[in-house]
Design a protein around this motif. Structure first.
Motif, PDB file in Angstrom:
ATOM      1  N   ILE A 149       0.840  -1.200   0.000  1.00  0.00           N
ATOM      2  CA  ILE A 149       0.000   0.000   0.000  1.00  0.00           C
ATOM      3  C   ILE A 149       0.873   1.247   0.000  1.00  0.00           C
ATOM      4  N   ASP A 150       1.933   1.230   0.796  1.00  0.00           N
ATOM      5  CA  ASP A 150       2.832   2.385   0.863  1.00  0.00           C
ATOM      6  C   ASP A 150       3.446   2.682  -0.505  1.00  0.00           C
ATOM      7  N   LEU A 151       3.925   1.637  -1.192  1.00  0.00           N
ATOM      8  CA  LEU A 151       4.540   1.844  -2.506  1.00  0.00           C
ATOM      9  C   LEU A 151       3.513   2.316  -3.531  1.00  0.00           C
ATOM     10  N   THR A 152       2.329   1.740  -3.487  1.00  0.00           N
ATOM     11  CA  THR A 152       1.279   2.166  -4.415  1.00  0.00           C
ATOM     12  C   THR A 152       0.945   3.632  -4.201  1.00  0.00           C
ATOM     13  N   ARG A 153       0.776   4.010  -2.945  1.00  0.00           N
ATOM     14  CA  ARG A 153       0.475   5.410  -2.634  1.00  0.00           C
ATOM     15  C   ARG A 153       1.589   6.345  -3.097  1.00  0.00           C
ATOM     16  N   GLN A 154       2.828   5.948  -2.847  1.00  0.00           N
ATOM     17  CA  GLN A 154       3.947   6.808  -3.209  1.00  0.00           C
ATOM     18  C   GLN A 154       3.965   7.115  -4.695  1.00  0.00           C
ATOM     19  N   TYR A 155       3.890   6.064  -5.513  1.00  0.00           N
ATOM     20  CA  TYR A 155       4.096   6.251  -6.951  1.00  0.00           C
ATOM     21  C   TYR A 155       2.859   6.805  -7.646  1.00  0.00           C
ATOM     22  N   VAL A 156       1.675   6.384  -7.221  1.00  0.00           N
ATOM     23  CA  VAL A 156       0.461   6.958  -7.810  1.00  0.00           C
ATOM     24  C   VAL A 156       0.342   8.423  -7.406  1.00  0.00           C
ATOM     25  N   GLY A 157       0.613   8.724  -6.142  1.00  0.00           N
ATOM     26  CA  GLY A 157       0.569  10.106  -5.692  1.00  0.00           C
ATOM     27  C   GLY A 157       1.587  10.977  -6.420  1.00  0.00           C
ATOM     28  N   ALA A 158       2.800  10.454  -6.587  1.00  0.00           N
ATOM     29  CA  ALA A 158       3.828  11.212  -7.296  1.00  0.00           C
ATOM     30  C   ALA A 158       3.421  11.456  -8.748  1.00  0.00           C
ATOM     31  N   LEU A 200       2.863  15.185 -10.260  1.00  0.00           N
ATOM     32  CA  LEU A 200       3.625  15.664 -11.416  1.00  0.00           C
ATOM     33  C   LEU A 200       2.716  16.105 -12.545  1.00  0.00           C
ATOM     34  N   ARG A 201       1.743  15.256 -12.897  1.00  0.00           N
ATOM     35  CA  ARG A 201       0.971  15.492 -14.110  1.00  0.00           C
ATOM     36  C   ARG A 201      -0.236  16.414 -13.908  1.00  0.00           C
ATOM     37  N   LEU A 202      -0.813  16.479 -12.707  1.00  0.00           N
ATOM     38  CA  LEU A 202      -1.965  17.341 -12.463  1.00  0.00           C
ATOM     39  C   LEU A 202      -1.610  18.608 -11.690  1.00  0.00           C
ATOM     40  N   LYS A 203      -0.537  18.550 -10.893  1.00  0.00           N
ATOM     41  CA  LYS A 203      -0.143  19.724 -10.111  1.00  0.00           C
ATOM     42  C   LYS A 203       1.118  20.398 -10.635  1.00  0.00           C
ATOM     43  N   GLY A 204       1.862  19.694 -11.501  1.00  0.00           N
ATOM     44  CA  GLY A 204       3.074  20.280 -12.053  1.00  0.00           C
ATOM     45  C   GLY A 204       4.221  20.357 -11.078  1.00  0.00           C
ATOM     46  N   VAL A 205       4.202  19.506 -10.050  1.00  0.00           N
ATOM     47  CA  VAL A 205       5.268  19.490  -9.048  1.00  0.00           C
ATOM     48  C   VAL A 205       6.275  18.401  -9.412  1.00  0.00           C
ATOM     49  N   GLU A 206       7.520  18.756  -9.574  1.00  0.00           N
ATOM     50  CA  GLU A 206       8.551  17.793  -9.950  1.00  0.00           C
ATOM     51  C   GLU A 206       8.629  16.648  -8.948  1.00  0.00           C
ATOM     52  N   GLN A 207       8.826  15.428  -9.468  1.00  0.00           N
ATOM     53  CA  GLN A 207       8.832  14.227  -8.636  1.00  0.00           C
ATOM     54  C   GLN A 207      10.044  13.370  -8.964  1.00  0.00           C
ATOM     55  N   PRO A 208      11.164  13.583  -8.277  1.00  0.00           N
ATOM     56  CA  PRO A 208      12.359  12.760  -8.526  1.00  0.00           C
ATOM     57  C   PRO A 208      12.096  11.270  -8.347  1.00  0.00           C
ATOM     58  N   LEU A 209      11.083  10.907  -7.541  1.00  0.00           N
ATOM     59  CA  LEU A 209      10.755   9.502  -7.331  1.00  0.00           C
ATOM     60  C   LEU A 209      10.480   8.790  -8.647  1.00  0.00           C
ATOM     61  N   LEU A 210       9.973   9.516  -9.632  1.00  0.00           N
ATOM     62  CA  LEU A 210       9.597   8.910 -10.907  1.00  0.00           C
ATOM     63  C   LEU A 210      10.740   8.906 -11.930  1.00  0.00           C
TER      64      LEU A 210
END
Length: 400
Positions: free
Chosen positions: A363-372, A376-386
Motif C-alpha cells: 500500500i505504501d509503494l502504491t500510494r507513493q508512486y500513484v501520488g507522485a 507531477l501530471r496534475l499539479k506540475g510538481v517535480e517528482q524525482p521519485l519517478l
C-alpha cells in the motif's frame, strides 16, 4: 500472459480473484497473529470465531479526509448488464480535503456488502462480518470541507471487487490535496448497497469468457466514469454539494485490474481526463497505434512468472505517445495494489510463495508512486521519485 484473469488457486489471491475462478475450501475459524495492520479481539463465546479488526495505514498528506457517498442515476442509459433494472445506477464515494474532527468515522462498507464479499470470495468461511465492517478508516463522514479548488482523481476498482478495496489509496490521495471519486460499478462486484437498503449482486461474475466481453466491460466502465464526471462538473446544478472544490481543468483517473484497464478507453473518449494510471490491469482495450492523444500514463504491476510480461502491456507500451512510466514491484501479487492483503494477513490466509512484500508495504509503494504521478501530471510538481530506481524502494523496477 494475462495478469487480470489469473486462474491460479493460491490462497494469497483469493480476495483479489474473480468469483468465477476463486474456489477455496471451507475455512476454519481464523486464528491469526496480531500484525501492524490488525487488532485481534476475542469474543465472549468460545464457539464464535475470533473477530479480527483491520486498521488501514494512516494517510501521509497534511489534509484531513472527508467522505460523502453519492447515488447517481443515468436516465439516458439503460443498465448494460440488467436492462430490466432500468437506468444505470452507481454508488460513488466522494473523498475531499476536510477540517479535522468535524465529522464522524466513515464506515469501510455496509454489513450486507461485507457479507457478500466474504461469502463470494471465501465460500465456506466462518469470518465474522464485523472483521470487515469494523475496519479502521481515516475518513470522516459529514466533515466540513476545506476551501479552495483541488484536482480530482477518479478511481475504479477491479472486476468483482467493491470500491472499498481502494480505500487506502483514496484516503491518501485526498490527504495530499485531491478530491477523489471512488466508483462502484453496479453488477460487476460482490455487492453494492444503495440508499434504499438494497444490495445488488455480481450479475456479471463468471460471464466474461472472451476478449470481446472483457473489452466491452472496460468500455462500459469508461461510460460510467464519463457519466460521473458529467454529474460532478455540470453547471449550474452538480450532483454533489461540494462540487465547487473540483478543479475541472485537472482531472485524472486510476484503477486496479479491470479498473486500470478501463483508463485506456476513458482517456480516449473523454477529453476532461488528462492522465491515467493502470494498477496491474490487462489492457483488453489496447492502446491504439495512434496513441492516447499524448496524455501521460503510468503502468504499475506485479512480476509474472519466469520473467514474462503481460502481452497487452508490451503491445501498448510503445504506442503511448506522451509521458509514460512502467513499474514492476517485485514481491507483489495481483491484489497487492489494494487493501485486501491486509485482510489476508489478518485472517491467516497464506501468501503466494512469490509474495514477499507485506500488505502495508505494498500500500505504501502504491500510494507513493500513484501520488507522485498525479502530483507531477496534475499539479506540475517535480517528482524525482519517478526519475528512476531508488535505494529506499528496492522492490520497484523501472522499464525503459
Amino acid at each position: 500472459m494475462s495478469r487480470l484473469r489469473t486462474t491460479a488457486a493460491a490462497a494469497a489471491l483469493l480476495l483479489a480473484l474473480p468469483l468465477s475462478v476463486a474456489a477455496a475450501p471451507a475455512l476454519a475459524a481464523p486464528a491469526p497473529a496480531a500484525s501492524a495492520g490488525a487488532v485481534v479481539t476475542a469474543t465472549a463465546a468460545d464457539t464464535t470465531p475470533t473477530a479480527v479488526h483491520v486498521q488501514l495505514p494512516r494517510p501521509t498528506g497534511p489534509y484531513a479526509v472527508g467522505r460523502e457517498d453519492l447515488h447517481l442515476v443515468d436516465q439516458g442509459r439503460p443498465d448494460p448488464w440488467v436492462p430490466s433494472a432500468g437506468p444505470r445506477q452507481l454508488m460513488v464515494s466522494m473523498y475531499y480535503p476536510a477540517h479535522a474532527g468535524t465529522g464522524s468515522p466513515a464506515p469501510y462498507m455496509t454489513a450486507a456488502a461485507a457479507r457478500m464479499l466474504l461469502d463470494g470470495k471465501l465460500p465456506g468461511h466462518s469470518i465474522p462480518t464485523e472483521s470487515v465492517t469494523d475496519t479502521r478508516t481515516w475518513a470522516e463522514s459529514g466533515a466540513r470541507p476545506q476551501g479552495g479548488h483541488y484536482p480530482m482523481v477518479v478511481l475504479s476498482p477491479g472486476f468483482t471487487m467493491p470500491r472499498a478495496s481502494l480505500t487506502s489509496l483514496a484516503e491518501d490521495l485526498t490527504s495530499r490535496g485531491y478530491v477523489v471519486a471512488l466508483v462502484d460499478h453496479t453488477y460487476e462486484n460482490t455487492g453494492t448497497t444503495f440508499p434504499d437498503g438494497q444490495t445488488l449482486p455480481c450479475v456479471m461474475c463468471g460471464k466474461l469468457r472472451t476478449p470481446e466481453a472483457w473489452k466491452a466491460l472496460t468500455e462500459s466502465r469508461a461510460k460510467d466514469v464519463s457519466f460521473v464526471l458529467d454529474q460532478l462538473t455540470s453547471r449550474p446544478h452538480p450532483a454533489w454539494r461540494y462540487a465547487r472544490m473540483i478543479d475541472r481543468d485537472r482531472i485524472g483517473m486510476a484503477g486496479h485490474s479491470a479498473g486500470g484497464a478501463s483508463t485506456v478507453p476513458a482517456l480516449l473518449t473523454d477529453d476532461r481526463i488528462q492522465a491515467g494510471a493502470d494498477l496491474d490491469g490487462t489492457m483488453d482495450y489496447l492502446v491504439p497505434e495512434s496513441g492516447i492523444d499524448g496524455k501521460p500514463y503510468l503502468m504499475m504491476g506485479h512480476p509474472l512468472p519466469d520473467g514474462a510480461e503481460d502481452d497487452s502491456w508490451t503491445k501498448s507500451w510503445p504506442r503511448l505517445d506522451g509521458w509514460k512510466q512502467w513499474l514492476t514491484v517485485d514481491g507483489t501479487n495481483h491484489g497487492s495494489f489494494t487493501d485486501y492483503p491486509l485482510f489476508s494477513e489478518a485472517f491467516g490466509i497464506p501468501q503466494d510463495p512469490g509474495t514477499t512484500v507485506s500488505g502495508r508495504r505494498a500500500i505504501d509503494l502504491t500510494r507513493q508512486y500513484v501520488g507522485a504521478f498525479f502530483d507531477l501530471r496534475l499539479k506540475g510538481v517535480e517528482q524525482p521519485l519517478l526519475d528512476g530506481p531508488t535505494a529506499a524502494n528496492p522492490e520497484v523496477r523501472f522499464h525503459s
